[in-house]
Every structure is written in C-alpha cells, then in structure tokens.
Design an enzyme around this catalytic site. Structure first.
Site, short mmCIF file in Angstrom:
data_model
loop_
_atom_site.label_atom_id
_atom_site.label_comp_id
_atom_site.label_asym_id
_atom_site.label_seq_id
_atom_site.Cartn_x
_atom_site.Cartn_y
_atom_site.Cartn_z
N GLY A 1 30.20 37.60 -43.98
CA GLY A 1 29.11 37.83 -44.92
C GLY A 1 29.50 37.55 -46.35
O GLY A 1 29.96 38.46 -47.06
N TRP B 1 21.99 33.74 -44.36
CA TRP B 1 22.59 32.60 -43.67
C TRP B 1 23.96 32.96 -43.10
O TRP B 1 24.93 32.23 -43.24
CB TRP B 1 22.67 31.36 -44.56
CG TRP B 1 21.32 30.87 -44.99
CD1 TRP B 1 20.82 30.84 -46.25
CD2 TRP B 1 20.28 30.40 -44.12
NE1 TRP B 1 19.52 30.38 -46.24
CE2 TRP B 1 19.16 30.10 -44.93
CE3 TRP B 1 20.17 30.22 -42.74
CZ2 TRP B 1 17.97 29.60 -44.41
CZ3 TRP B 1 18.97 29.72 -42.22
CH2 TRP B 1 17.90 29.42 -43.05
N ILE B 2 23.99 34.11 -42.43
CA ILE B 2 25.23 34.62 -41.86
C ILE B 2 25.21 34.37 -40.35
O ILE B 2 24.42 34.98 -39.61
CB ILE B 2 25.41 36.12 -42.15
CG1 ILE B 2 25.22 36.41 -43.65
CG2 ILE B 2 26.78 36.58 -41.66
CD1 ILE B 2 26.09 35.57 -44.56
N PHE C 1 37.56 32.08 -50.22
CA PHE C 1 37.74 30.63 -50.31
C PHE C 1 38.83 30.14 -49.36
O PHE C 1 38.74 29.04 -48.82
CB PHE C 1 38.06 30.22 -51.73
CG PHE C 1 36.85 30.13 -52.64
CD1 PHE C 1 35.57 30.35 -52.14
CD2 PHE C 1 36.99 29.83 -53.98
CE1 PHE C 1 34.46 30.29 -52.97
CE2 PHE C 1 35.88 29.74 -54.81
CZ PHE C 1 34.61 29.97 -54.30
N LEU D 1 37.04 29.83 -46.19
CA LEU D 1 36.11 28.71 -46.22
C LEU D 1 36.84 27.39 -46.04
O LEU D 1 36.32 26.47 -45.38
CB LEU D 1 35.33 28.70 -47.54
CG LEU D 1 34.31 29.81 -47.74
CD1 LEU D 1 33.69 29.72 -49.13
CD2 LEU D 1 33.22 29.75 -46.68
N ASN D 2 38.02 27.26 -46.61
CA ASN D 2 38.77 26.01 -46.44
C ASN D 2 39.18 25.80 -44.99
O ASN D 2 39.28 24.65 -44.53
CB ASN D 2 39.99 26.00 -47.36
CG ASN D 2 39.64 25.55 -48.77
OD1 ASN D 2 38.67 24.82 -48.97
ND2 ASN D 2 40.42 25.98 -49.74
N SER E 1 26.12 28.50 -53.66
CA SER E 1 27.20 27.70 -54.23
C SER E 1 27.99 28.46 -55.29
O SER E 1 29.10 28.05 -55.64
CB SER E 1 26.64 26.41 -54.84
OG SER E 1 26.07 25.59 -53.83
N GLU F 1 29.34 25.66 -46.25
CA GLU F 1 30.76 25.53 -46.65
C GLU F 1 30.94 24.54 -47.80
O GLU F 1 31.93 23.83 -47.87
CB GLU F 1 31.66 25.12 -45.46
CG GLU F 1 31.35 25.71 -44.12
CD GLU F 1 31.39 27.22 -44.09
OE1 GLU F 1 31.56 27.85 -45.13
OE2 GLU F 1 31.23 27.77 -42.99
N THR G 1 28.15 22.31 -50.57
CA THR G 1 27.25 21.16 -50.55
C THR G 1 27.98 19.90 -51.02
O THR G 1 29.10 19.96 -51.55
CB THR G 1 26.05 21.39 -51.48
OG1 THR G 1 26.55 21.54 -52.83
CG2 THR G 1 25.28 22.66 -51.09
#
Length: 392
Positions: free
Chosen positions: A138, A170-171, A244, A247-248, A146, A371, A373
């Site tokens: 979340g 958007w989870i 982050f 996310l990577n 973003s 992840e 744009t």
C-alpha cells in the site's frame, strides 16, 4: 518439432539462448509449460469474467515463483535472470498473472525481506513463499501516484502503539491478502508497517469495472483508526528509499515481463498471417506484412537482450536505479507498440478474445503506468544524463 515450436524458433534472431545457462533454460521451459497448459487455455474466460484464479497460487508456489529471487526464510533463492525469465513467460500468458507474482514477491515479500525484523520475516515469508498467505503493498493514494512524498496517510503515536488513518488506491490483491505493507507519513518521515488485513480499521474494496488487467485484483484501502503495536513497523525502512527499493524490484520484473506479452502477440500475428489467405496468397507473403513482423522481432530481440544485461548486472550486484528506468521505459513502450501492431494485423478478428494481442495491449496500458509512468522514467534518465532534476 511442433508448429508452435517452429514459430517460437523465429523469435530468437541473434542466439539469445546461447547466453543462458542450462539451469536458466530449464527453469524458463518449466514456467512456459505451466503457462501453456494452465494459463493460456483459460485466460480469455478469466479476462472476460474479470476473475483472478486463486486456485493456481499453490501451483505457482510449487514452481518456486513466489519471492523466487529472495534467499532464506523458505524462499526459493533463484537468480535475478531466472526470475526475469519466469516473468517473461508468465506475461506471455497474461500481465495480470505476472503482476500477482510481482506484488507478492517483488513488493510485499521484498519489503519484509529487505526492511523487516527477524520476527516479521519468520512470521510471514515462509507462508508467503508457500502461497499460504497473500500480501499487498500500500503506497499509492488517490492523489499521490507519481509523487508518493505527498501522501496523506498518517501514522501517529498513541502510547507505544501506532494509529493509522488514510486511503490507498490501486493496490493489487488487497481484498484477498492476509498481510499489507502500508506506507504512511509520521512525525519522523515516511515509515512502513506490516498490517494483518484482519486488523480492525482495515477495509479493502475492489475497483471495478476495468478495461485493463481484468484477470487481476486492484483495490482501494481505507484505513480508519487502525491500531498497531510498535513491533508492526518495518525497522530498517526510513523515508522513500524504503518503498523505492521495493519498486525497483518490481520494475526489474516488468522489463522482462512485457517482452513476454510482445512475444505472444508477435507469434499470434505470425501464425495468423501464415494461414490467412488474401488475394490468392497468405498475408505473410506480402512485403508490408513481412516488414511489420521483422520490426516486431527486432524490438523483441533488443528488449530481451536489454533485460538480460540488466539481469546479469543485478546478479553481480552492480545494477543502478537509472538502468532499471532504461529497461522499464524502453521495453514497455516497444511492447505496447508491438501488441497494437499485431492486433491490427489480425483485422476484425483481433478485437475478439480468441486472439491475445488486444488483451495484451489493454493490459500494458496499466503496466506502462504502474511502477513509474513513461514520464517519470524519462525524468529519472534526464536527471542522470544532465545532472539536473526536472520533476518540479
């Protein structure tokens, strides 16, 4: 060799398989067989009915697809390249099924593995790797996509507890998850929390209807006076670097995955053009058709080579964040163009669920957005090239 295998053989124009180990090829083929036997025969129905097939999760766990790049705590401990190859094959089936593996392993499990306490790791990771517990991540909010630094979800201290209020949107998987990684602003900056989803104050609602990623689950989460003990905080995550880093991991998987959607669309268009007769010969015999197929194959080869290079760097421990942006930006952009071109080559047949390219193209509208744009990754690369941040 079967007709399908002969078509598959047309994809690798530059001998990419020669760059893979026997173990990597074996793992790839195992996942490809799973996709061909379990996902592809059913995906049109799942997509049309907007169903995520929870019953295939044990099969994915048995294949070692959940948290597959993580080591210890019951996780498979595979390499980055092996994970990438699996992502490619899964997305050749459908982006939604690859996204499940990404949310579970690259986001939720990675957050606990990278930033969690030993107690958190031991409690959740073995169960998640076995598919006995599903996780969600979340971070995104209705007005903070973003720009996650502007999140309004807030965790306040109340004695030794934390109390969280806010909304996440958007989870993936939130309505079926047993655990959520929730990122919230605190008086000490952004922190992450491990939240059992049966905690009072946690409510997840399915987002529907959707035109993209229909065979997957996306949700909104409402957090209302949700109370957690101090032990729920991820102790090693401080600031945006925490989410982050997760996310990577997900972005890396996307670099590979979208090439699977592109490959499946290319093969579908190739097979159709060899069988479809127009003006006395197959469509594949026309110069314009061959030009389109060649351009698709070139971009799939280049995108796969890029993914493989990033995977080798990741396994060597030298992969830089801007390099992931190169892959995410380029491969998403090229994959969606390939899927759209393939759809057009199918003519009117291409708008039906009998063929995969339009489904893939619709899914990639989401993959291209989440992840990071195109614009965000462009600015990441622009900052790397110029040394000047242009986000604001």
């Amino acid at each position: 060799m079967t007709a399908a295998a002969l078509l598959e053989d047309t994809v690798d124009l530059v001998g990419i398989d020669s760059l893979l180990t026997e173990t990597e090829i074996s793992l790839r083929n195992e996942v490809r067989d799973f996709v061909n036997t379990t996902i592809k025969p059913n995906i049109a129905e799942w997509y049309e009915k907007a169903v995520f097939p929870l019953d295939i999760i044990p099969q994915m766990a048995k294949l070692g697809l959940l948290g597959m790049h993580l080591k210890g705590y019951g996780c498979p401990g595979r390499t980055a390249v092996e994970y990438g190859l699996a992502a490619l094959e899964l997305e050749a089936g459908d982006s939604g099924l690859r996204t499940f593996v990404s949310v579970q392993g690259s986001l939720a499990m990675s957050a606990i593995h990278k930033h969690g306490s030993e107690e958190q790791k031991n409690e959740w990771l073995p169960r998640m790797a076995a598919g006995d517990a599903i996780g969600c991540f979340g971070l995104t909010e209705p007005s903070a996509g973003s720009d996650p630094a502007s999140m309004t979800t807030f965790a306040r201290r109340d004695g030794t507890d934390w109390v969280i209020n806010g909304t996440k949107r958007w989870i993936g998987l939130a309505t079926v998850a047993q655990v959520a990684i929730i990122w919230a602003m605190t008086d000490d900056g952004i922190r992450g929390f491990v939240v059992p989803t049966d905690t009072p104050g946690f409510v997840a609602t399915l987002i529907e209807p959707k035109l993209s990623m229909r065979a997957s689950i996306q949700c909104e989460i409402e957090l209302t006076e949700l109370r957690l003990p101090d032990s729920a905080m991820l102790p090693k995550a401080r600031g945006l670097r925490g989410p982050f880093e997760c996310l990577n991991e997900a972005r890396y998987g996307i670099v590979w995955g979208v090439m699977g959607a592109a490959r499946d669309s290319y093969l579908t268009a190739l097979a159709f053009s060899k069988e479809r007769m127009q003006f006395g010969k197959p469509l594949a015999g026309y110069q314009l058709t061959q030009q389109k197929l060649v351009n698709m194959a070139l971009e799939i080869n280049k995108g796969t080579l890029l993914a493989l290079q990033l995977g080798r760097l990741k396994d060597a421990g030298t992969l830089a964040p801007h390099q992931i942006s190169v892959g995410k930006l380029n491969n998403c952009r090229e994959a969606i163009a390939i899927c759209r071109e393939a759809r057009a080559m199918l003519g009117g047949n291409g708008i039906t669920l009998d063929y995969s390219p339009m489904r893939h193209a619709n899914n990639l509208e989401s993959v291209r957005t989440y992840e990071g744009t195109d614009e965000v990754h462009t600015l990441i690369l622009g900052q790397h090239i110029t040394g000047i941040a242009a986000f604001r």
